[in-house]
Design a protein around this motif. Structure first.
Motif, PDB file in Angstrom:
ATOM      1  N   GLU A   1      17.223   9.023 -17.357  1.00 19.39           N
ATOM      2  CA  GLU A   1      16.438   7.975 -16.706  1.00 19.39           C
ATOM      3  C   GLU A   1      16.048   8.403 -15.295  1.00 19.39           C
ATOM      4  O   GLU A   1      16.743   9.187 -14.661  1.00 19.39           O
ATOM      5  N   GLN A   2      14.943   7.869 -14.820  1.00 25.47           N
ATOM      6  CA  GLN A   2      14.581   8.027 -13.410  1.00 25.47           C
ATOM      7  C   GLN A   2      14.992   6.743 -12.700  1.00 25.47           C
ATOM      8  O   GLN A   2      14.372   5.701 -12.886  1.00 25.47           O
ATOM      9  N   LEU A   3      16.052   6.821 -11.926  1.00 25.39           N
ATOM     10  CA  LEU A   3      16.552   5.651 -11.214  1.00 25.39           C
ATOM     11  C   LEU A   3      16.162   5.640  -9.743  1.00 25.39           C
ATOM     12  O   LEU A   3      16.280   4.619  -9.085  1.00 25.39           O
ATOM     13  N   ASP A   4      15.747   6.766  -9.227  1.00 19.44           N
ATOM     14  CA  ASP A   4      15.425   6.876  -7.803  1.00 19.44           C
ATOM     15  C   ASP A   4      13.927   7.070  -7.613  1.00 19.44           C
ATOM     16  O   ASP A   4      13.307   7.860  -8.310  1.00 19.44           O
ATOM     17  N   TRP A   5      13.355   6.316  -6.695  1.00 26.28           N
ATOM     18  CA  TRP A   5      11.956   6.459  -6.332  1.00 26.28           C
ATOM     19  C   TRP A   5      11.873   6.604  -4.825  1.00 26.28           C
ATOM     20  O   TRP A   5      12.702   6.067  -4.080  1.00 26.28           O
ATOM     21  N   PHE A   6      10.854   7.308  -4.383  1.00 27.88           N
ATOM     22  CA  PHE A   6      10.629   7.534  -2.959  1.00 27.88           C
ATOM     23  C   PHE A   6       9.200   7.146  -2.640  1.00 27.88           C
ATOM     24  O   PHE A   6       8.270   7.624  -3.295  1.00 27.88           O
ATOM     25  N   PHE A   7       9.035   6.281  -1.648  1.00 25.09           N
ATOM     26  CA  PHE A   7       7.718   5.771  -1.300  1.00 25.09           C
ATOM     27  C   PHE A   7       7.407   6.069   0.153  1.00 25.09           C
ATOM     28  O   PHE A   7       8.303   6.179   0.994  1.00 25.09           O
ATOM     29  N   THR A   8       6.127   6.180   0.439  1.00 18.20           N
ATOM     30  CA  THR A   8       5.665   6.381   1.810  1.00 18.20           C
ATOM     31  C   THR A   8       4.298   5.723   1.953  1.00 18.20           C
ATOM     32  O   THR A   8       3.754   5.175   1.003  1.00 18.20           O
TER      33      THR A   8
ATOM     34  N   GLY B   1       0.800  -1.219   0.000  1.00 18.73           N
ATOM     35  CA  GLY B   1       0.000   0.000   0.000  1.00 18.73           C
ATOM     36  C   GLY B   1       0.832   1.268   0.000  1.00 18.73           C
ATOM     37  O   GLY B   1       0.404   2.300   0.503  1.00 18.73           O
ATOM     38  N   LEU B   2       2.024   1.185  -0.577  1.00 18.45           N
ATOM     39  CA  LEU B   2       2.909   2.347  -0.597  1.00 18.45           C
ATOM     40  C   LEU B   2       2.513   3.311  -1.708  1.00 18.45           C
ATOM     41  O   LEU B   2       2.010   2.910  -2.752  1.00 18.45           O
ATOM     42  N   LEU B   3       2.764   4.587  -1.461  1.00 19.41           N
ATOM     43  CA  LEU B   3       2.485   5.641  -2.434  1.00 19.41           C
ATOM     44  C   LEU B   3       3.795   6.304  -2.818  1.00 19.41           C
ATOM     45  O   LEU B   3       4.658   6.537  -1.974  1.00 19.41           O
ATOM     46  N   GLU B   4       3.938   6.625  -4.098  1.00 15.28           N
ATOM     47  CA  GLU B   4       5.164   7.276  -4.561  1.00 15.28           C
ATOM     48  C   GLU B   4       5.099   8.766  -4.295  1.00 15.28           C
ATOM     49  O   GLU B   4       4.082   9.420  -4.527  1.00 15.28           O
ATOM     50  N   LEU B   5       6.198   9.306  -3.775  1.00 15.39           N
ATOM     51  CA  LEU B   5       6.357  10.754  -3.646  1.00 15.39           C
ATOM     52  C   LEU B   5       7.179  11.202  -4.857  1.00 15.39           C
ATOM     53  O   LEU B   5       8.332  10.793  -5.008  1.00 15.39           O
ATOM     54  N   PRO B   6       6.605  12.016  -5.739  1.00 14.11           N
ATOM     55  CA  PRO B   6       7.372  12.445  -6.914  1.00 14.11           C
ATOM     56  C   PRO B   6       8.472  13.429  -6.526  1.00 14.11           C
ATOM     57  O   PRO B   6       8.385  14.131  -5.533  1.00 14.11           O
ATOM     58  N   ILE B   7       9.509  13.461  -7.338  1.00 16.83           N
ATOM     59  CA  ILE B   7      10.604  14.402  -7.125  1.00 16.83           C
ATOM     60  C   ILE B   7      10.185  15.739  -7.729  1.00 16.83           C
ATOM     61  O   ILE B   7       9.867  15.819  -8.918  1.00 16.83           O
TER      62      ILE B   7
ATOM     63  N   ALA C   1      12.411  15.615 -13.696  1.00 17.70           N
ATOM     64  CA  ALA C   1      11.774  14.413 -14.230  1.00 17.70           C
ATOM     65  C   ALA C   1      12.725  13.220 -14.245  1.00 17.70           C
ATOM     66  O   ALA C   1      12.279  12.080 -14.266  1.00 17.70           O
ATOM     67  N   TYR C   2      14.037  13.486 -14.235  1.00 23.78           N
ATOM     68  CA  TYR C   2      15.023  12.422 -14.333  1.00 23.78           C
ATOM     69  C   TYR C   2      16.043  12.548 -13.201  1.00 23.78           C
ATOM     70  O   TYR C   2      16.327  13.638 -12.733  1.00 23.78           O
ATOM     71  N   THR C   3      16.584  11.426 -12.777  1.00 21.44           N
ATOM     72  CA  THR C   3      17.556  11.449 -11.681  1.00 21.44           C
ATOM     73  C   THR C   3      18.941  11.011 -12.122  1.00 21.44           C
ATOM     74  O   THR C   3      19.869  11.019 -11.326  1.00 21.44           O
ATOM     75  N   TRP C   4      19.090  10.644 -13.393  1.00 24.92           N
ATOM     76  CA  TRP C   4      20.388  10.204 -13.894  1.00 24.92           C
ATOM     77  C   TRP C   4      20.547  10.596 -15.350  1.00 24.92           C
ATOM     78  O   TRP C   4      19.579  10.587 -16.115  1.00 24.92           O
ATOM     79  N   SER C   5      21.747  10.967 -15.729  1.00 24.64           N
ATOM     80  CA  SER C   5      22.082  11.272 -17.114  1.00 24.64           C
ATOM     81  C   SER C   5      23.470  10.712 -17.408  1.00 24.64           C
ATOM     82  O   SER C   5      24.337  10.705 -16.537  1.00 24.64           O
ATOM     83  N   ASN C   6      23.670  10.292 -18.659  1.00 26.54           N
ATOM     84  CA  ASN C   6      24.999   9.825 -19.044  1.00 26.54           C
ATOM     85  C   ASN C   6      25.914  10.981 -19.455  1.00 26.54           C
ATOM     86  O   ASN C   6      27.040  10.767 -19.868  1.00 26.54           O
ATOM     87  N   MET C   7      25.419  12.215 -19.361  1.00 26.94           N
ATOM     88  CA  MET C   7      26.194  13.443 -19.578  1.00 26.94           C
ATOM     89  C   MET C   7      26.791  13.537 -20.984  1.00 26.94           C
ATOM     90  O   MET C   7      27.839  14.132 -21.182  1.00 26.94           O
ATOM     91  N   GLN C   8      26.125  12.970 -21.971  1.00 25.16           N
ATOM     92  CA  GLN C   8      26.573  13.050 -23.356  1.00 25.16           C
ATOM     93  C   GLN C   8      25.913  14.244 -24.039  1.00 25.16           C
ATOM     94  O   GLN C   8      24.997  14.859 -23.500  1.00 25.16           O
ATOM     95  N   ASP C   9      26.375  14.585 -25.262  1.00 28.02           N
ATOM     96  CA  ASP C   9      25.763  15.680 -26.022  1.00 28.02           C
ATOM     97  C   ASP C   9      24.282  15.412 -26.274  1.00 28.02           C
ATOM     98  O   ASP C   9      23.457  16.315 -26.222  1.00 28.02           O
TER      99      ASP C   9
END
Length: 60
Positions: free
Chosen positions: A38-45, A15-21, A25-33
């Motif tokens: 990608e969203q790699l991190d989620w937070f639930f409560t 019964g967990l609910l996601e807390l949006p960041i 919208a994204y928590t990771w980038s490969n830092m290319q041109d």
């Protein structure tokens, strides 16, 4: 069996609910041109937590 399916089943069962960041919208980038984002991190409560702390948010 798909791992993300199992993950989603567990989240639903608990019964967990996601807390949006907020503000991101994204928590990771490969830092290319032409970046891969990608969203790699989620937070639930719990619903109980949200009822006690309705202004809860996740900041980057």
């Amino acid at each position: 069996v798909n791992d993300i399916f199992i993950f989603n089943e567990i989240i639903g069962h608990l019964g967990l609910l996601e807390l949006p960041i907020k503000g991101r919208a994204y928590t990771w980038s490969n830092m290319q041109d032409n970046p891969l984002l990608e969203q790699l991190d989620w937070f639930f409560t719990s619903a109980n937590w949200i009822s006690v702390y309705p202004m809860s948010q996740v900041l980057p």
